[in-house]
Design a protein around this motif. Structure first.
Motif, short mmCIF file in Angstrom:
data_model
loop_
_atom_site.label_atom_id
_atom_site.label_comp_id
_atom_site.label_asym_id
_atom_site.label_seq_id
_atom_site.Cartn_x
_atom_site.Cartn_y
_atom_site.Cartn_z
N CYS A 103 -4.30 3.61 -5.87
CA CYS A 103 -5.75 3.15 -5.66
C CYS A 103 -6.22 3.64 -4.70
O CYS A 103 -7.82 4.07 -4.63
CB CYS A 103 -5.68 1.41 -5.85
N CYS A 104 -5.68 3.75 -3.63
CA CYS A 104 -6.59 4.38 -2.21
C CYS A 104 -5.88 5.49 -1.74
O CYS A 104 -5.73 5.80 -0.57
CB CYS A 104 -6.45 3.25 -1.10
N ARG B 33 -11.52 8.41 -2.52
CA ARG B 33 -10.60 7.07 -2.50
C ARG B 33 -9.16 7.27 -2.89
O ARG B 33 -8.24 6.51 -2.47
CB ARG B 33 -11.31 6.07 -3.50
N HIS C 259 -2.50 -9.52 -3.02
CA HIS C 259 -3.55 -10.44 -3.42
C HIS C 259 -2.97 -11.02 -4.82
O HIS C 259 -3.21 -12.37 -4.91
CB HIS C 259 -4.83 -9.79 -4.00
N CYS D 219 0.17 -1.04 -4.89
CA CYS D 219 -1.32 -0.56 -4.98
C CYS D 219 -1.32 0.73 -5.63
O CYS D 219 -2.42 1.37 -5.96
CB CYS D 219 -1.93 -0.34 -3.44
N ASN E 156 -11.48 -1.21 -8.58
CA ASN E 156 -12.55 -1.56 -7.91
C ASN E 156 -13.44 -0.79 -6.91
O ASN E 156 -14.80 -0.97 -6.61
CB ASN E 156 -12.29 -2.70 -7.00
N HIS F 233 0.95 -1.22 -0.07
CA HIS F 233 -0.05 0.05 0.05
C HIS F 233 0.72 1.20 -0.20
O HIS F 233 0.42 2.29 -0.51
CB HIS F 233 -0.93 0.04 1.31
N HIS G 98 -10.11 -7.34 0.01
CA HIS G 98 -10.07 -7.90 -1.64
C HIS G 98 -9.48 -9.15 -1.39
O HIS G 98 -9.18 -9.89 -2.64
CB HIS G 98 -9.31 -6.81 -2.57
N THR H 269 -4.36 -1.78 -10.30
CA THR H 269 -4.93 -2.47 -8.96
C THR H 269 -4.94 -3.92 -9.10
O THR H 269 -4.74 -4.56 -10.06
CB THR H 269 -6.16 -1.79 -8.66
N CYS H 270 -5.47 -4.46 -8.14
CA CYS H 270 -5.44 -6.10 -7.97
C CYS H 270 -6.89 -6.44 -8.71
O CYS H 270 -7.13 -7.53 -8.95
CB CYS H 270 -5.85 -6.44 -6.29
N ASP I 225 -7.16 -7.70 4.57
CA ASP I 225 -7.56 -6.70 3.44
C ASP I 225 -8.86 -7.26 2.85
O ASP I 225 -8.90 -8.48 2.62
CB ASP I 225 -6.70 -6.77 2.46
N ILE J 121 1.26 -6.29 -5.36
CA ILE J 121 0.07 -6.39 -4.57
C ILE J 121 -0.22 -7.67 -3.83
O ILE J 121 -0.17 -8.66 -4.49
CB ILE J 121 -1.27 -5.91 -5.24
S1 SF4 Z 1 -8.04 -2.42 -3.92
FE1 SF4 Z 1 -6.40 -0.85 -4.36
S2 SF4 Z 1 -5.31 -0.50 -2.49
FE2 SF4 Z 1 -6.81 -2.38 -2.04
S3 SF4 Z 1 -5.35 -4.42 -2.33
FE3 SF4 Z 1 -6.21 -3.79 -4.24
S4 SF4 Z 1 -4.86 -2.44 -5.41
FE4 SF4 Z 1 -4.27 -2.54 -3.26
#
Ligand code: SF4
Lengths: 415, 165
Positions: free
Chosen positions: A357-358, A382, A101, A354, A376, A65, A122, A292-293, A120, A99
């Motif tokens: 993304c956040c 965000r 995930h 990440c 997502n 992150h 996701h 992103t994931c 997390d 990332i």
């Molecule tokens: S949603 Fe965005 S911040 Fe969350 S794990 Fe996936 S890439 Fe990272």
């Protein structure tokens, strides 16, 4: 009475009958914490009287992150995680590896039939691998570190039957957004989503990751796929899939005809505010975010690159940001020339992770900027600026917007 | 069991609205973060919150990320319970694990500032002292109640060192 895939995995991992509604304590096969959730988990671990970690091999920490860390404070968070991991022989995926995930899938820590948790939300992504994957909190992670188990309420299951296959210019993200539009942001709350139907076979494992990833945006606890040839192909080996029984109980059934899915877009600031891309066409965008994931894998970048090439490049005044979801993805894009293409297009290339993304690092949008993103989530603020507006769409739709400087239907760019 | 003043929010209050990622990056300390509680949706909230207040929300409270500070910051402001028509599952479990009572009930008749009382009378009930109405809340499963009664997973683990089943 028959069981759903979710009930079967939770029964196996709890040693109980595990029917929807039961609360069970389950054995955890693999657990992930990231740099957002792990520092707190370490506090909980100490407060709980931690001591020794139950089984370090089942744990991994991902520094994703804050990648790379934008401040001294976040660098120090990383140091704390690395130090703890070293002392307890826990693997760390460091800054730039990607990332969490994505790495859970790439590394083979998620296998069919396994129960995998991540601190997390996701972590539902792992369902694509015919596994039970769900998000937990930092305190849960600390408990897993101490005893290797987690409490879970066995969810009811909603069955999503997919038929046929996608048309040209339409992508897995469009299916996921269509589902979000149908179910709403809490339409699958406390439930498992189980994908089935002949349409599943038309999706590669990478495509299924997109769908499973987005199930949490509908409130789902997990989003599980059956295991089949595509799963075996990704794993590179045969395996024993977990299938639902005939007569399993579903609280709701949804059927989606993939041939009839069209390019979709989620308007700011709600992921379930879904309309046809065409309805938003013409809206000016200043930033296009690929990563992103959800949308940061090799296939996503290929789809985006093809549309931008077919359209003749990126429109002036548009910032194109490319954030690969892992080092392996970056490496593949480098070797196959895609990264070079993006650089030639003037893209900003960000360290795997990440990104923005956040809103924790990477390229933060300016005031009142419209962003179209493969991510997502599009909550207000965000990406780190609450005056920015975020639109969510497929990589191809994002690319179409990069070409024209406006939201556009990707089917207008034959490739 | 619990009583306080209702602080009313709408549907789909996500964890970023409760506390933004930006603030979380600066500190994880609930006593620091409480100054920014709900700043995205109600900038005046943090200055007016009083210990004992009860959060009342519509559906899907706590959706979004699983970040646990979204629970500890609420506790940090002296709030002991959240009443909502539904919760996101991660918020619900984080609440249980930290000793914040998540109550699922019909909240549509509760207004800002109403005096509420949460009582256990053959199951959990919410009594609205301002309107005189009483609403039944959904039962909390046994293992979760045990964790809540301990005050969260930390005291629970200090006592048992594992889940007792
Ligand atoms: S949603 Fe965005 S911040 Fe969350 S794990 Fe996936 S890439 Fe990272």
């Amino acid at each position: 009475m028959g069981k759903t895939i979710t009930e079967k995995i939770l029964a196996e991992k709890s040693g109980r009958d595990a029917r929807a509604g039961d609360v069970v304590v389950c054995h955890v096969d693999s657990a992930m914490g990231n740099d957002g959730s792990t520092p707190m988990a370490l506090d909980y671990f100490d407060a709980m009287g931690g001591g020794k970690v139950f089984d370090p091999a089942r744990l991994v920490f991902a520094l994703d992150h804050y990648s790379p860390p934008p401040s001294v404070k976040t660098t120090q968070l990383h140091k704390r995680i690395r130090d703890f991991a070293a002392a307890h022989a826990i693997e760390v995926w460091d800054v730039g590896d990607g990332i969490g995930h994505q790495l859970m899938i790439e590394s083979g820590r998620v296998t069919p039939g396994s129960l995998v948790v991540g601190a997390d939300s996701h972590s539902v992504t792992y369902g694509a691998m015919n596994a039970f994957g769900t998000g937990i909190g930092s305190s849960d992670l600390a408990a897993v570190m101490i005893c290797g188990r987690v409490w879970l309420r066995v969810p009811e299951t909603i069955r999503v039957t997919l038929r046929g296959s996608l048309s040209r210019g339409v992508f897995p993200k469009d299916i996921a957004l269509a589902m979000a539009g149908i179910l709403g942001a809490d339409g699958a709350a406390y439930c498992a989503l189980e994908f089935s139907g002949d349409g599943v076979a038309s999706l590669e494992l990478e495509d299924r990751l997109v769908l499973s990833n987005l199930t949490v945006e509908m409130g789902a606890k997990n989003g599980v796929f059956p295991g089949d040839e595509a799963t075996a192909k990704y794993l590179g080996r045969e395996f024993q899939p977990i299938s639902s029984d005939r007569g399993a109980r579903y609280v709701r059934e949804i059927e989606l005809d993939l041939d009839r899915v069209t390019p979709k877009i989620a308007l700011p600031h709600h992921v379930d505010h879904v309309v046809e891309v065409g309805e938003a066409a013409g809206t000016a965008v200043q930033m296009v975010y690929l990563g992103t994931c959800t949308g940061g894998r090799v296939r996503d970048f290929h789809q985006a690159r093809d549309v931008i090439k077919a359209g003749g490049g990126v429109a002036p005044g548009v910032q194109l940001v490319v954030t690969p979801s892992s080092r392996t993805v970056l490496d593949t894009l480098t070797r196959d020339g895609t990264l070079g293409d993006f650089i030639a297009m003037g893209a900003v290339i960000v360290t795997p992770g990440c990104g923005s993304c956040c809103g924790t690092c990477g390229s933060i949008p300016g005031d009142n900027v419209n962003v179209i993103s493969t991510a997502n989530r599009n909550f207000k603020g965000r990406m780190g600026n609450s005056s920015a507006s975020i639109y969510l769409a497929s990589p191809a739709s994002c690319a179409a917007a990069a070409v024209t400087g406006k939201i556009a239907d990707p089917r207008e760019f034959p490739c | 069991m619990l009583s306080g003043r209702a602080r009313v929010f709408g549907d789909d209050i996500n964890t970023d609205y409760i506390i933004t990622s930006r603030r979380k990056r600066e500190s994880l300390d609930p006593q620091v973060l409480r100054n920014y509680l709900f700043e995205e949706v109600d900038p005046a909230f943090a200055a007016t919150v009083e210990p004992g207040d009860l959060i009342v929300a519509g559906k899907n409270f706590g959706c979004g990320s699983a970040m646990e500070v979204a629970v500890t910051v609420v506790l940090g402001a002296g709030i002991r319970a959240v009443l909502a028509r539904s919760f996101s599952r991660t918020y619900y479990r984080n609440a249980v694990n930290n000793g914040l009572l998540p109550l699922i009930c019909d909240t549509s008749q509760i207004r800002e500032g109403d005096r509420l009382e949460v009582v256990d009378e053959n199951g959990l009930r919410v009594r609205n002292l301002t309107t005189g109405e009483t609403t039944a809340a959904e039962q909390v499963p046994q293992i979760m109640m045990e964790i809540l009664e301990c005050g969260g997973l930390v005291p629970y683990f200090r006592r048992h060192h594992d889940f007792k089943v």
